[in-house]
Design a protein around this motif. Structure first.
Motif, mmCIF file in Angstrom:
data_model
loop_
_atom_site.group_PDB
_atom_site.id
_atom_site.type_symbol
_atom_site.label_atom_id
_atom_site.label_comp_id
_atom_site.label_asym_id
_atom_site.label_seq_id
_atom_site.Cartn_x
_atom_site.Cartn_y
_atom_site.Cartn_z
ATOM 1 N N PRO A 214 -1.526 -8.721 1.733
ATOM 2 C CA PRO A 214 -1.765 -8.407 3.142
ATOM 3 C C PRO A 214 -0.521 -8.378 4.035
ATOM 4 O O PRO A 214 -0.531 -7.708 5.064
ATOM 5 C CB PRO A 214 -2.713 -9.525 3.597
ATOM 6 C CG PRO A 214 -2.379 -10.684 2.707
ATOM 7 C CD PRO A 214 -1.992 -10.077 1.388
ATOM 8 N N LEU A 215 0.539 -9.084 3.659
ATOM 9 C CA LEU A 215 1.700 -9.196 4.546
ATOM 10 C C LEU A 215 2.667 -8.026 4.386
ATOM 11 O O LEU A 215 3.111 -7.720 3.285
ATOM 12 C CB LEU A 215 2.446 -10.507 4.289
ATOM 13 C CG LEU A 215 1.666 -11.791 4.593
ATOM 14 C CD1 LEU A 215 2.541 -13.002 4.376
ATOM 15 C CD2 LEU A 215 1.127 -11.774 6.024
ATOM 16 N N GLU A 216 3.005 -7.393 5.496
ATOM 17 C CA GLU A 216 3.824 -6.180 5.482
ATOM 18 C C GLU A 216 5.189 -6.394 4.847
ATOM 19 O O GLU A 216 5.653 -5.563 4.067
ATOM 20 C CB GLU A 216 4.000 -5.651 6.899
ATOM 21 C CG GLU A 216 4.776 -4.339 6.960
ATOM 22 C CD GLU A 216 4.876 -3.783 8.368
ATOM 23 O OE1 GLU A 216 5.349 -2.644 8.512
ATOM 24 O OE2 GLU A 216 4.479 -4.485 9.316
ATOM 25 N N ARG A 217 5.860 -7.497 5.174
ATOM 26 C CA ARG A 217 7.212 -7.702 4.634
ATOM 27 C C ARG A 217 7.188 -7.862 3.117
ATOM 28 O O ARG A 217 8.111 -7.424 2.422
ATOM 29 C CB ARG A 217 7.887 -8.908 5.296
ATOM 30 C CG ARG A 217 7.230 -10.244 5.020
ATOM 31 C CD ARG A 217 7.938 -11.386 5.762
ATOM 32 N NE ARG A 217 7.272 -12.657 5.591
ATOM 33 C CZ ARG A 217 7.442 -13.469 4.550
ATOM 34 N NH1 ARG A 217 8.276 -13.120 3.587
ATOM 35 N NH2 ARG A 217 6.797 -14.606 4.464
ATOM 36 N N ARG A 218 6.129 -8.453 2.607
ATOM 37 C CA ARG A 218 6.006 -8.583 1.151
ATOM 38 C C ARG A 218 5.685 -7.243 0.504
ATOM 39 O O ARG A 218 6.202 -6.926 -0.563
ATOM 40 C CB ARG A 218 4.926 -9.612 0.812
ATOM 41 C CG ARG A 218 5.291 -11.033 1.217
ATOM 42 C CD ARG A 218 4.184 -12.005 0.910
ATOM 43 N NE ARG A 218 4.549 -13.364 1.284
ATOM 44 C CZ ARG A 218 3.730 -14.400 1.216
ATOM 45 N NH1 ARG A 218 2.482 -14.224 0.781
ATOM 46 N NH2 ARG A 218 4.138 -15.604 1.567
ATOM 47 N N VAL A 219 4.831 -6.474 1.161
ATOM 48 C CA VAL A 219 4.490 -5.148 0.651
ATOM 49 C C VAL A 219 5.729 -4.253 0.594
ATOM 50 O O VAL A 219 5.961 -3.545 -0.382
ATOM 51 C CB VAL A 219 3.396 -4.489 1.528
ATOM 52 C CG1 VAL A 219 3.256 -3.005 1.205
ATOM 53 C CG2 VAL A 219 2.064 -5.203 1.323
ATOM 54 N N THR A 220 6.532 -4.316 1.643
ATOM 55 C CA THR A 220 7.769 -3.527 1.687
ATOM 56 C C THR A 220 8.682 -3.900 0.533
ATOM 57 O O THR A 220 9.253 -3.025 -0.142
ATOM 58 C CB THR A 220 8.499 -3.744 3.029
ATOM 59 O OG1 THR A 220 7.649 -3.315 4.085
ATOM 60 C CG2 THR A 220 9.799 -2.956 3.074
ATOM 61 N N VAL B 135 -1.435 -2.086 -2.556
ATOM 62 C CA VAL B 135 -2.407 -1.944 -1.478
ATOM 63 C C VAL B 135 -2.186 -3.059 -0.471
ATOM 64 O O VAL B 135 -2.270 -4.241 -0.826
ATOM 65 C CB VAL B 135 -3.855 -2.013 -2.024
ATOM 66 C CG1 VAL B 135 -4.856 -2.007 -0.870
ATOM 67 C CG2 VAL B 135 -4.121 -0.862 -2.974
ATOM 68 N N ARG B 136 -1.876 -2.666 0.773
ATOM 69 C CA ARG B 136 -1.730 -3.679 1.812
ATOM 70 C C ARG B 136 -3.093 -3.985 2.415
ATOM 71 O O ARG B 136 -3.663 -3.191 3.162
ATOM 72 C CB ARG B 136 -0.771 -3.216 2.909
ATOM 73 C CG ARG B 136 -0.514 -4.326 3.930
ATOM 74 C CD ARG B 136 0.245 -3.874 5.145
ATOM 75 N NE ARG B 136 0.266 -4.945 6.126
ATOM 76 C CZ ARG B 136 0.608 -4.795 7.396
ATOM 77 N NH1 ARG B 136 0.991 -3.614 7.855
ATOM 78 N NH2 ARG B 136 0.581 -5.836 8.223
ATOM 79 N N ALA B 137 -3.640 -5.122 2.033
ATOM 80 C CA ALA B 137 -4.965 -5.515 2.500
ATOM 81 C C ALA B 137 -5.256 -6.939 2.070
ATOM 82 O O ALA B 137 -4.634 -7.461 1.142
ATOM 83 C CB ALA B 137 -6.041 -4.584 1.931
ATOM 84 N N ARG B 138 -6.196 -7.544 2.745
ATOM 85 C CA ARG B 138 -6.736 -8.812 2.258
ATOM 86 C C ARG B 138 -7.686 -8.473 1.124
ATOM 87 O O ARG B 138 -8.236 -7.359 1.064
ATOM 88 C CB ARG B 138 -7.468 -9.548 3.379
ATOM 89 C CG ARG B 138 -6.572 -9.922 4.554
ATOM 90 C CD ARG B 138 -7.363 -10.624 5.631
ATOM 91 N NE ARG B 138 -7.855 -11.915 5.176
ATOM 92 C CZ ARG B 138 -7.165 -13.052 5.224
ATOM 93 N NH1 ARG B 138 -5.935 -13.049 5.718
ATOM 94 N NH2 ARG B 138 -7.686 -14.189 4.802
ATOM 95 N N ALA B 139 -7.890 -9.391 0.226
ATOM 96 C CA ALA B 139 -8.716 -9.120 -0.955
ATOM 97 C C ALA B 139 -10.108 -8.628 -0.577
ATOM 98 O O ALA B 139 -10.615 -7.665 -1.160
ATOM 99 C CB ALA B 139 -8.822 -10.382 -1.807
ATOM 100 N N GLU B 140 -10.714 -9.257 0.418
ATOM 101 C CA GLU B 140 -12.075 -8.873 0.780
ATOM 102 C C GLU B 140 -12.159 -7.450 1.337
ATOM 103 O O GLU B 140 -13.177 -6.774 1.209
ATOM 104 C CB GLU B 140 -12.678 -9.873 1.776
ATOM 105 C CG GLU B 140 -11.839 -10.146 3.006
ATOM 106 C CD GLU B 140 -10.906 -11.323 2.869
ATOM 107 O OE1 GLU B 140 -10.780 -12.090 3.833
ATOM 108 O OE2 GLU B 140 -10.291 -11.476 1.792
ATOM 109 N N ALA B 141 -11.058 -6.992 1.948
ATOM 110 C CA ALA B 141 -11.024 -5.633 2.499
ATOM 111 C C ALA B 141 -10.802 -4.583 1.410
ATOM 112 O O ALA B 141 -11.014 -3.398 1.644
ATOM 113 C CB ALA B 141 -9.940 -5.524 3.560
#
Length: 212
Positions: free
Chosen positions: A97-103, A120-126
């Protein structure tokens, strides 16, 4: 950079084989930009291989050929990127979910040329209903009682959960028993991965899920 000891070099060769160069580059990312951006603590550098990368990569021995795997809370790619490097036959979806980690993950995947990884940038439930997988993994995200409601729905009613755990695995299973049953878990067991390779094998809780 975290250099390999002689013992670690043997383990690395067994785990990664011809893709050891990719694993080494991944560890270089962890030891540099991973620390700079707060994904890994600086004290972890001497044990990046043994405590983190090996610990995650050996879980690959529990996963069927060609499986689609969703990794919840990927963070620094543990275990998702380790599995993707060790097993090019797997298809990994890293859910973070966290943008800096996704980047950071996107940069590493691009540098390593991993074509078996989606981020995938999202929380698991999303991400439920948007990600297709037969296996869902997680490491150091939270207790099993909290993890199960996040992980099992991603399977769409069938597959298995693999959670990397420590000595508290049996206790966590006992506390989560009702939750596991509620979400469709039909078999729960504690497995050991890497027993023939590592001095400290990895403890994994596996929950098999099936439609009723």
């Amino acid at each position: 950079m975290a250099d390999l000891t002689a013992e670690e070099a043997i383990a690395a060769e067994k785990i990664f084989g011809g893709r050891l160069d990719l694993a080494t580059r991944y560890v270089e990312h962890l030891a540099t930009s991973g620390i700079e951006r707060g994904l890994i603590g600086p004290r972890e550098v001497p044990r990046l291989w043994s405590r983190h990368v090996f610990n995650c990569a050996v879980v690959a021995e529990l996963i069927d050929n060609g499986a689609r795997v969703a990794d919840v809370g990927s963070g620094a790619g543990l275990p998702g990127l380790c599995l993707a490097v060790a097993r090019p036959d797997l298809y990994l979806t890293l859910i973070e979910p966290l943008e800096r980690r996704v980047t950071w993950l996107e940069e590493v995947v691009m540098d390593l040329g991993l074509n078996n990884v989606e981020i995938v940038r999202a929380r698991a439930e999303a991400a439920v209903g948007k990600v297709e997988c037969e296996v869902v993994t997680a490491r150091a995200v939270s207790a099993l009682n909290t993890l199960v409601p996040l992980m099992i729905p991603l399977l769409g009613g069938q597959g298995e959960l693999l959670a990397i755990k420590g000595r508290s695995a049996a206790e966590e299973i006992a506390k989560a028993a009702n939750t596991i049953k509620k979400f469709g878990g039909v078999q729960t067991e504690i497995l050991v991965a890497g027993a023939q390779i590592l001095a400290e094998p990895t403890t994994v809780v596996r929950v098999k899920v099936a439609r009723r």
